[in-house]
Scaffold this active site. Sequence first.
Site: not given
Ligand SMILES: [Zn+2]
Length: 247
Positions: A113, A120
């Site tokens: 994660e 990003h």
């Molecule tokens: Zn993922």
Amino acid sequence: MNGARGTAEAIRIYIRNMPILLAIGALLLLALVFGPQLWIRHVLKKYGADRPDLPGTGAELARHLLDEANLPSVTVEETEGGDHYDPEAQSVRLSPQHHNGRSLAAVAVAAHEVSHAVQHARSEPTFMRRLALVRQLGWVEKLASAILLLSPILFAVMRSPALLGLQILAGVMLLGIRVVVHAATLPVEFDASFGKALPVLLRGRYLSAADLPAAQRVLKAAAYTYVAAALATLLDVWRWVRFIFRV
Ligand SMILES: [Zn+2]
């Protein structure tokens, strides 16, 4: 004569075995739709056992990796909604067992994660393309879902065949959108697991060499989570197809 009788016999056998063939087909479909989800749940449970020898919980590792990646503003939160990175809130969200747990699954999922947050922050093209796609297609998906949901009621009241056409169009649209989004999602997921999380775990020596095969399995499961969940939602669309054609 013999040939014709043989063909008739073959057809009779075929018809007699039809229910078995249908049952096998239905089982295969169920295995295809729910198999990946069951496999992911199995992997996460198998490697979810407490390992006191690991340096920290999933949340602690996520915080550490985010700071290392120079992303102090990205938060780490506990969620009941499944492990994910929320690009709008810029938050790594982990389920309670991965947030508070000290297990191989917690370590690998946390690293996966955090990798999305890194994708990003770096505005990586595959990540940004998927994000734009989800934003642009979100309203189309909502509209198509609403049409599918409302049209049986409208059809009962109005009995217009045009509604049926609209319903089929909405179903096809929904299916198309999901396929496009999944096609754009898989490369992002594989980069998060194997392009980023695995090298980070190796480089930082967060896991021993003996634990690597297990971590790789968890990372693979994490990469397929979204697609597996989406596969199960295909059954919703199938339910509507059955409703329309009364099959
Ligand atoms: Zn993922």
